[in-house]
Design an enzyme around this catalytic site. Structure first.
Site, PDB file in Angstrom:
ATOM      1  N   SER A 101       6.953  -4.621 -12.853  1.00 31.87           N
ATOM      2  CA  SER A 101       7.252  -4.000 -14.144  1.00 31.87           C
ATOM      3  C   SER A 101       7.907  -4.920 -15.153  1.00 31.87           C
ATOM      4  CB  SER A 101       8.186  -2.807 -13.916  1.00 31.87           C
ATOM      5  OG  SER A 101       9.461  -3.264 -13.502  1.00 31.87           O
ATOM      6  N   GLY A 102       8.425  -6.056 -14.706  1.00 26.78           N
ATOM      7  CA  GLY A 102       9.281  -6.893 -15.545  1.00 26.78           C
ATOM      8  C   GLY A 102      10.744  -6.694 -15.236  1.00 26.78           C
ATOM      9  N   GLY A 103      11.062  -5.722 -14.367  1.00 28.44           N
ATOM     10  CA  GLY A 103      12.455  -5.454 -14.023  1.00 28.44           C
ATOM     11  C   GLY A 103      13.148  -6.621 -13.350  1.00 28.44           C
ATOM     12  N   PHE A 104      12.418  -7.358 -12.532  1.00 27.43           N
ATOM     13  CA  PHE A 104      13.029  -8.512 -11.872  1.00 27.43           C
ATOM     14  C   PHE A 104      13.475  -9.545 -12.896  1.00 27.43           C
ATOM     15  CE2 PHE A 104      13.396 -12.449  -9.609  1.00 27.43           C
ATOM     16  CZ  PHE A 104      13.905 -12.096  -8.373  1.00 27.43           C
ATOM     17  N   ASP A 179      12.675  -0.934 -14.076  1.00 26.87           N
ATOM     18  CA  ASP A 179      13.981  -0.694 -13.466  1.00 26.87           C
ATOM     19  C   ASP A 179      14.921  -1.831 -13.826  1.00 26.87           C
ATOM     20  OD1 ASP A 179      12.313  -2.435 -11.761  1.00 26.87           O
ATOM     21  OD2 ASP A 179      14.073  -2.479 -10.462  1.00 26.87           O
ATOM     22  N   GLN A 229      16.781   1.379  -6.246  1.00 30.35           N
ATOM     23  CA  GLN A 229      17.891   0.444  -6.318  1.00 30.35           C
ATOM     24  C   GLN A 229      19.084   1.012  -5.542  1.00 30.35           C
ATOM     25  OE1 GLN A 229      17.657  -2.527  -7.479  1.00 30.35           O
ATOM     26  NE2 GLN A 229      15.744  -2.442  -8.645  1.00 30.35           N
ATOM     27  N   GLY A 262      15.981  -4.222  -5.235  1.00 31.72           N
ATOM     28  CA  GLY A 262      17.418  -4.395  -5.326  1.00 31.72           C
ATOM     29  C   GLY A 262      17.951  -5.523  -4.471  1.00 31.72           C
ATOM     30  N   ASP A 309       5.544  -8.106  -0.777  1.00 31.23           N
ATOM     31  CA  ASP A 309       5.058  -9.284  -1.495  1.00 31.23           C
ATOM     32  C   ASP A 309       6.155 -10.330  -1.556  1.00 31.23           C
ATOM     33  OD1 ASP A 309       6.344  -9.493  -4.496  1.00 31.23           O
ATOM     34  OD2 ASP A 309       6.347  -7.436  -3.742  1.00 31.23           O
ATOM     35  N   CYS A 347      -4.334 -22.309  14.484  1.00 28.24           N
ATOM     36  CA  CYS A 347      -4.564 -21.645  13.197  1.00 28.24           C
ATOM     37  C   CYS A 347      -6.042 -21.741  12.825  1.00 28.24           C
ATOM     38  CB  CYS A 347      -3.702 -22.295  12.110  1.00 28.24           C
ATOM     39  SG  CYS A 347      -3.909 -21.553  10.475  1.00 28.24           S
ATOM     40  N   CYS A 349      -7.227 -21.423   9.685  1.00 25.48           N
ATOM     41  CA  CYS A 349      -7.402 -21.637   8.244  1.00 25.48           C
ATOM     42  C   CYS A 349      -8.239 -22.885   7.963  1.00 25.48           C
ATOM     43  CB  CYS A 349      -6.054 -21.728   7.530  1.00 25.48           C
ATOM     44  SG  CYS A 349      -5.225 -23.332   7.646  1.00 25.48           S
ATOM     45  N   CYS A 352      -6.354 -26.323   8.532  1.00 27.08           N
ATOM     46  CA  CYS A 352      -6.196 -26.748   9.922  1.00 27.08           C
ATOM     47  C   CYS A 352      -7.530 -27.146  10.552  1.00 27.08           C
ATOM     48  CB  CYS A 352      -5.533 -25.642  10.729  1.00 27.08           C
ATOM     49  SG  CYS A 352      -3.777 -25.440  10.327  1.00 27.08           S
TER      50      CYS A 352
END
Length: 415
Positions: A101-104, A179, A229, A262, A309, A347, A349, A352
């Site tokens: 949201s941009g809250g961070f 938030d 929060q 939070g 995330d 692995c 990937c 590797c």
């Protein structure tokens, strides 16, 4: 009277549950595909996972990507993303997308701390806290946030309505209510005031979400998650969960899911997630914001987080830090100059399968961009595969054994 069509294209189904705990598997259905949970959602802040093609992220098993509303608002502009057909089409990503949201940024621009949620509590408490040597770029009031761009110093204003407008233009399948993220340095009184402010913003977000969903009915439905929060206070966390779950828009719209956000201390992560999941409805998904280390993933999943995330796998990769089963190490140290083995011979990937530790060491020493690409591919695949294995262990009934074995190996390098 506002009329909002039922969001049939978004749903969550619970699968296997962990005995006596909130942890579970499930499936989130979105207009752009399904997400088997638990799931790690890699972060593509500016509509890209830095140094890696979206097609590559699909190949390594990413089910969805998260982008940052604040950054895309500043550059290139959410209206441009909207004209392109939404975030997925703009970045050539075919699967589900999330936007925050941009809250961070309210917190990180306002107080200048490094971009992590897990902090260390200290004895000092101040509501005018700011990191040493940093300038305050954001100021919060009850209506919203005024901030100066970190790009050019221009002045901007975010409110719940503005955040919803930006995120609707970005077109993500899952977006978050605006938030205020506090720090562990804030006083109890400020945490209470901030929680009330976030609750009022959540109501404004859902009202605007209803309006925009109706106005943009030709676009796929976008799910809206509330953000919880309350820092490390049990009563505030539980209060936030109950009150956010009770919020309804004019047409009766409720939140489609919940984000657990939070500031918190790492050792309290599981306890706080557990408090929240005690209060939240079982039929709605829960997203944990900002975690990716193996210990944190196991704790969050066990206590009820469905998705999460973090920028860490890609960020540390760009600084030569590599994840393997026995822990983390730096590939640019001298001992790898003549190591012609893969990062991890277990692995699957691309890195590797095709490159050696010696070659990656060389790329970092030569300051070649390819170093970031190859190491990010590995770290993101490591994290995605770990969560896939956790999901399989819950379904298969061996979660506890898998957790003990995996974390025993992970911590062995630290002993």
């Amino acid at each position: 009277m506002v009329v909002v069509s039922a969001p049939e294209s978004f749903s969550f189904t619970v699968g296997t549950r962990l005995d006596g705990r909130h942890g579970r598997t499930g499936v989130i259905e979105t207009p752009h595909g399904s997400i088997a949970t638990p799931a790690f959602i890699p972060v593509g802040t500016k509509a890209t996972v830095k140094s890696v093609l979206p097609e590559t992220m699909k190949e390594i098993g990413a089910q969805a990507l998260l982008a940052n509303a604040y950054h895309l608002y500043l550059q290139p502009g959410s209206d441009i993303v909207d004209d392109a057909g939404g975030l997925g089409k703009f970045m050539n990503w075919p699967g589900p997308t999330f936007t925050d949201s941009g809250g961070f940024q309210v917190m990180s621009l306002g107080v200048g701390f490094k971009k992590v949620l897990a902090m260390e509590a200290v004895d000092v408490r101040s509501d005018d806290v700011i990191a040493k040597g940093k300038e305050r770029l954001a100021t919060v009031d009850d209506d919203g946030v005024t901030f100066r761009s970190h790009l050019d110093g221009s002045k901007h204003r975010f409110t719940p309505e503005v955040s919803m407008g930006i995120q609707h233009q970005l077109g993500a399948d899952i977006m978050f209510a605006f938030d205020e993220l506090t720090t562990l340095l804030n006083t109890r009184g400020y945490q209470e005031k901030s929680l009330q402010r976030t609750h009022e913003w959540a109501q404004r977000c859902i009202d605007e979400h209803e309006r925009l969903t109706t106005a943009r009915a030709q676009h796929p439905y976008q799910a809206l998650f509330a953000v919880i929060q309350g820092a490390q206070y049990e009563d505030l966390r539980r209060k936030a969960c109950r009150e956010l779950d009770a919020i309804r828009g004019e047409a009766g719209t409720s939140f489609d899911g919940f984000g657990i956000g939070g500031a918190l201390e790492k050792h309290n992560l599981g306890t706080i997630v557990g408090w929240c999941c005690d209060e939240l409805p079982e039929e709605k998904p829960r997203h944990m914001l900002g975690i990716s280390e193996p210990e944190d993933i196991f704790v969050a999943v066990e206590n009820g987080a469905d998705t999460f995330d973090c920028v860490n796998p890609s960020r540390v990769a760009r600084n030569a830090a590599i994840y393997v089963a026995r822990g983390r190490f730096n590939i640019n140290t001298a001992r790898f100059r003549r190591d012609f083995t893969p990062i991890d011979d277990t692995c699957d990937c691309y890195t590797c399968a095709n490159y050696t530790r010696a070659y990656l060491h060389h790329l970092f020493k030569a300051k070649e961009i390819l170093a970031a690409t190859l190491c990010t591919i590995h770290n993101e695949r490591f994290t995605i595969r770990l969560v896939d294995q956790i999901r399989a262990s819950i379904d298969g009934g061996y979660f506890d054994a898998f957790k003990t074995e995996t974390l025993g190996l992970w911590n062995s390098a630290k002993n």
